[in-house]
Structure formats: C-alpha cells, structure tokens
Design a protein around this motif. Structure first.
Motif, PDB file in Angstrom:
ATOM      1  N   ARG A 133       0.847  -1.201   0.000  1.00 44.33           N
ATOM      2  CA  ARG A 133       0.000   0.000   0.000  1.00 44.33           C
ATOM      3  C   ARG A 133       0.876   1.242   0.000  1.00 44.33           C
ATOM      4  O   ARG A 133       2.049   1.198   0.370  1.00 44.33           O
ATOM      5  CB  ARG A 133      -0.908   0.012   1.230  1.00 44.33           C
ATOM      6  N   ALA A 134       0.262   2.351  -0.377  1.00 43.43           N
ATOM      7  CA  ALA A 134       1.003   3.611  -0.412  1.00 43.43           C
ATOM      8  C   ALA A 134       1.544   3.976   0.962  1.00 43.43           C
ATOM      9  O   ALA A 134       2.643   4.551   1.069  1.00 43.43           O
ATOM     10  CB  ALA A 134       0.102   4.732  -0.949  1.00 43.43           C
ATOM     11  N   ASP A 135       0.811   3.643   2.022  1.00 41.55           N
ATOM     12  CA  ASP A 135       1.273   4.029   3.354  1.00 41.55           C
ATOM     13  C   ASP A 135       2.394   3.137   3.883  1.00 41.55           C
ATOM     14  O   ASP A 135       2.875   3.329   5.003  1.00 41.55           O
ATOM     15  CB  ASP A 135       0.112   4.088   4.355  1.00 41.55           C
ATOM     16  N   ASP A 136       2.848   2.159   3.075  1.00 39.30           N
ATOM     17  CA  ASP A 136       4.031   1.380   3.435  1.00 39.30           C
ATOM     18  C   ASP A 136       5.323   2.084   3.024  1.00 39.30           C
ATOM     19  O   ASP A 136       6.421   1.609   3.354  1.00 39.30           O
ATOM     20  CB  ASP A 136       4.008   0.010   2.735  1.00 39.30           C
ATOM     21  N   TYR A 137       5.202   3.197   2.325  1.00 40.45           N
ATOM     22  CA  TYR A 137       6.368   3.850   1.727  1.00 40.45           C
ATOM     23  C   TYR A 137       7.452   4.160   2.754  1.00 40.45           C
ATOM     24  O   TYR A 137       8.632   3.845   2.546  1.00 40.45           O
ATOM     25  CB  TYR A 137       5.934   5.135   1.016  1.00 40.45           C
ATOM     26  N   SER A 138       7.105   4.770   3.866  1.00 44.71           N
ATOM     27  CA  SER A 138       8.126   5.186   4.836  1.00 44.71           C
ATOM     28  C   SER A 138       8.845   3.979   5.424  1.00 44.71           C
ATOM     29  O   SER A 138      10.066   4.018   5.639  1.00 44.71           O
ATOM     30  CB  SER A 138       7.501   6.041   5.943  1.00 44.71           C
ATOM     31  N   ASP A 139       8.120   2.889   5.667  1.00 46.74           N
ATOM     32  CA  ASP A 139       8.768   1.685   6.183  1.00 46.74           C
ATOM     33  C   ASP A 139       9.750   1.121   5.165  1.00 46.74           C
ATOM     34  O   ASP A 139      10.883   0.755   5.507  1.00 46.74           O
ATOM     35  CB  ASP A 139       7.724   0.613   6.509  1.00 46.74           C
ATOM     36  N   VAL A 140       9.318   1.039   3.903  1.00 45.69           N
ATOM     37  CA  VAL A 140      10.165   0.466   2.853  1.00 45.69           C
ATOM     38  C   VAL A 140      11.412   1.316   2.644  1.00 45.69           C
ATOM     39  O   VAL A 140      12.531   0.797   2.543  1.00 45.69           O
ATOM     40  CB  VAL A 140       9.371   0.302   1.545  1.00 45.69           C
ATOM     41  N   VAL A 141      11.241   2.631   2.602  1.00 41.79           N
ATOM     42  CA  VAL A 141      12.395   3.511   2.409  1.00 41.79           C
ATOM     43  C   VAL A 141      13.376   3.355   3.562  1.00 41.79           C
ATOM     44  O   VAL A 141      14.603   3.337   3.367  1.00 41.79           O
ATOM     45  CB  VAL A 141      11.943   4.976   2.271  1.00 41.79           C
TER      46      VAL A 141
ATOM     47  N   TYR B  68      17.479   1.089  -6.049  1.00 37.98           N
ATOM     48  CA  TYR B  68      16.443   1.774  -6.834  1.00 37.98           C
ATOM     49  C   TYR B  68      15.050   1.664  -6.213  1.00 37.98           C
ATOM     50  O   TYR B  68      14.134   2.399  -6.598  1.00 37.98           O
ATOM     51  CB  TYR B  68      16.404   1.201  -8.255  1.00 37.98           C
ATOM     52  N   VAL B  69      14.842   0.758  -5.254  1.00 39.35           N
ATOM     53  CA  VAL B  69      13.499   0.522  -4.726  1.00 39.35           C
ATOM     54  C   VAL B  69      12.860   1.779  -4.133  1.00 39.35           C
ATOM     55  O   VAL B  69      11.675   2.042  -4.382  1.00 39.35           O
ATOM     56  CB  VAL B  69      13.511  -0.652  -3.721  1.00 39.35           C
ATOM     57  N   PRO B  70      13.577   2.594  -3.327  1.00 39.38           N
ATOM     58  CA  PRO B  70      12.920   3.810  -2.823  1.00 39.38           C
ATOM     59  C   PRO B  70      12.387   4.727  -3.923  1.00 39.38           C
ATOM     60  O   PRO B  70      11.380   5.412  -3.735  1.00 39.38           O
ATOM     61  CB  PRO B  70      14.038   4.495  -2.023  1.00 39.38           C
ATOM     62  N   ARG B  71      13.060   4.732  -5.102  1.00 38.64           N
ATOM     63  CA  ARG B  71      12.619   5.605  -6.193  1.00 38.64           C
ATOM     64  C   ARG B  71      11.378   5.079  -6.905  1.00 38.64           C
ATOM     65  O   ARG B  71      10.606   5.858  -7.455  1.00 38.64           O
ATOM     66  CB  ARG B  71      13.741   5.771  -7.222  1.00 38.64           C
ATOM     67  N   VAL B  72      11.190   3.755  -6.901  1.00 40.23           N
ATOM     68  CA  VAL B  72      10.116   3.180  -7.721  1.00 40.23           C
ATOM     69  C   VAL B  72       8.950   2.625  -6.909  1.00 40.23           C
ATOM     70  O   VAL B  72       7.922   2.273  -7.487  1.00 40.23           O
ATOM     71  CB  VAL B  72      10.669   2.058  -8.631  1.00 40.23           C
ATOM     72  N   PHE B  73       9.077   2.561  -5.587  1.00 40.70           N
ATOM     73  CA  PHE B  73       8.052   1.888  -4.797  1.00 40.70           C
ATOM     74  C   PHE B  73       6.673   2.513  -4.998  1.00 40.70           C
ATOM     75  O   PHE B  73       5.672   1.793  -5.199  1.00 40.70           O
ATOM     76  CB  PHE B  73       8.416   1.897  -3.308  1.00 40.70           C
ATOM     77  N   GLU B  74       6.566   3.819  -4.955  1.00 47.71           N
ATOM     78  CA  GLU B  74       5.253   4.451  -5.101  1.00 47.71           C
ATOM     79  C   GLU B  74       4.649   4.157  -6.471  1.00 47.71           C
ATOM     80  O   GLU B  74       3.440   3.906  -6.583  1.00 47.71           O
ATOM     81  CB  GLU B  74       5.379   5.962  -4.867  1.00 47.71           C
TER      82      GLU B  74
END
Length: 300
Positions: A9-17, A32-38
């Motif tokens: 989900r979009a709200d997982d972004y901060s955890d993934v980064v 590259y994952v932080p750049r493409v996750f969203e």
C-alpha cells in the motif's frame, strides 16, 4: 510471529524507504526501490503484484512479481529489513508471488542476482530457483564517427537465423532483455524481432550474417550531476573478434544517432565473449549477473 504477506500500500512507503535506503552502502551502490516503490503500488494490476511482509503491522520486506509473457514471470526488488533477516520474510514473499504467477498461467519464473550478492543467490536457491544463465554488460560509448567494417542487413529474419545458430543463444538460454519491463529477461522470439523493439541490428558480409543485437529501449536516469539517457541492447551474438568489433562500432554509431549518453549491451558470460568484447571496445561491467529460474508446472 510469522510475517504477514499482503499487497503493498502507499502508506508502506516510509517503512520500505527506511530499510532500503542503504541496502548496499558498503558497495556504494544505490538501491532503486525507494525511487520506484510508489509507482509500483500505483501500477499494480492483473499482471503485476507488489507485496510487503509485515510484522506487528510494520512492513519489513518488499518484493514484486510481473507477468512478462503468456508463460514467463519475473520476480524483482526483493528486500528485507536487516533486523528481520533469517525470520522467513523473504521466502514467504517469494512463495506468495510464485503462487500468484502460477495462477496467472506462468510456467516459469525468473529473477536476476548480481554475482556479488551472496544472500540473494542463496535465497533464490532456497526458494526453488535453479541456474538459467549468466551475463554481463558491455558499454560502448556513443560515437558519431564509428563505422563498422561489416555491412548492415536490414532483415529481422537474418538476425533471427543468426541468433538461432549462435553459441550466444545457447549460453544465454535463449533470453534477452524484455521490452516491457526494465531489468528483466524473457525468451527472444522471431515475433519479437519483427515487432516491439526499437531497432534490430544485423551485420554481415559475403559469407552471411556475422553479428546481431537489438535496441530494446531508452531510459533516463537521474544522477547528482543531472539526467543521463541510456540505450539498452537486449542481446548480442557475433562470430569472432572482427565481428565483435563491428557490432560494438554499430552500437556506438546507433547510440550517437539517437542522442543518448551511454549504452548497455547484454553479452554472454564466457571467456570468449567477454575477452572479445573487451578487445573490441574495452568497456565492460566489472562483474556478471546471474539469472535463475523456477519451474511452476509442478504441484508444489
């Protein structure tokens, strides 16, 4: 507590980064994952699934599966929070995505692991993947003055016939860069050479076709000094040192004509191919990458 694998989900972004920001900091390699996750989350659909593994409600792992063709799937972007490595997080995500790919008709799934990534190689084998092929990148610089010694052959069937009889095809297990998904490989077909690629390059002389490659895509990459453009050539095959030199000259000329800054050309990881590419151009990647594959036709 075992990890819960679910759709990202979009709200997982901060955890993934947080757990991917310095994935390979010891190698000075950007993840590259932080750049493409969203974008991954926004574009998920019938042929793409991004999952996270969550523990106590927090994402501690991420991975994506993509259906490339009617029968081929690709797994990519496998990352796990260092604090949870060894907890079964990665295997749980891979099992979820392999089942998802099988449900969509895929008979084989593949992934790519760089040769220095011991953890990724071990994980792929633990998940049931076996060796498929190994390759590396040649990187001839664009050159408007480049002039190959062999003649251009404007015929995809000539390129296909040469590819079919080449040792490069055998060494690459028939695979080349997929035209639809960056950093993935799928089977090269005659139909692909006739449609769906930016340009097929075949070179020959009075004896027939001697070398072939194909420009699959152009992409832009942001760097500290600004944007750079790359042309990606999805496979390469040649008959000997002189044909290798002509092929990389043709790539350099083609890249200059379309105005890109850099190139990547897939070459087989063999002593012959790597040494002849180095002799022809001198610019090759430091290390190879491995492609592994899992058979999805069984009942497991």
């Amino acid at each position: 507590m075992p990890p819960q694998v679910r759709q990202a989900r979009a709200d997982d972004y901060s955890d993934v980064v947080a757990f991917t920001r310095e994935t390979w900091s010891e190698r000075d390699v950007e993840d590259y994952v932080p750049r493409v996750f969203e974008e991954w989350v926004e574009t998920d659909g019938p042929t793409q699934r991004t999952v996270v593994a969550a523990i106590d409600g927090r994402a501690v792992g991420v991975c994506q599966g993509v259906v490339l063709t009617d029968y081929e799937a690709w797994l990519q972007g496998m990352r796990v929070d260092p604090d949870h490595r060894g907890d079964g997080v990665a295997l749980s995500m891979m099992e979820d995505l392999l089942a998802w790919a099988r449900d969509r008709g895929a008979s084989v799934a593949r992934d790519m692991v760089f040769s220095w990534n011991d953890g990724g190689l071990g994980l792929s084998r633990a998940a049931g993947f076996g060796p498929a092929t190994e390759a590396r990148w040649a990187r001839p610089e664009p050159d408007p003055d480049a002039s190959p010694d062999l003649d251009a052959i404007d015929d995809p069937d000539a390129a296909w016939s040469h590819w079919q009889r080449s040792d490069a095809r055998d060494r690459l297990a028939g695979l080349g860069v997929d035209p639809g998904e960056p950093w993935s490989l799928s089977e090269i077909t005659r139909e692909r050479l006739h449609a769906g690629l930016e340009r097929v390059i075949a070179l020959g002389d009075e004896t027939g076709t001697r070398a072939t490659t194909a420009r699959v895509r152009r992409r832009e990459r942001e760097t500290d000094s600004g944007a750079e453009t790359w042309a990606v050539y999805g496979h390469s095959a040649w008959d000997g040192p002189d044909a290798a030199r002509a092929l990389f000259e043709a790539v350099a000329a083609d890249a200059a004509e379309i105005g890109v800054d850099h190139t990547r050309v897939v070459i087989p990881e063999t002593c012959r191919h790597v040494s002849e590419a180095a002799a022809a151009d001198g610019a090759i990647s430091d290390e190879p990458f491995f492609v592994l594959e899992a058979d999805l036709t069984g009942s497991a």
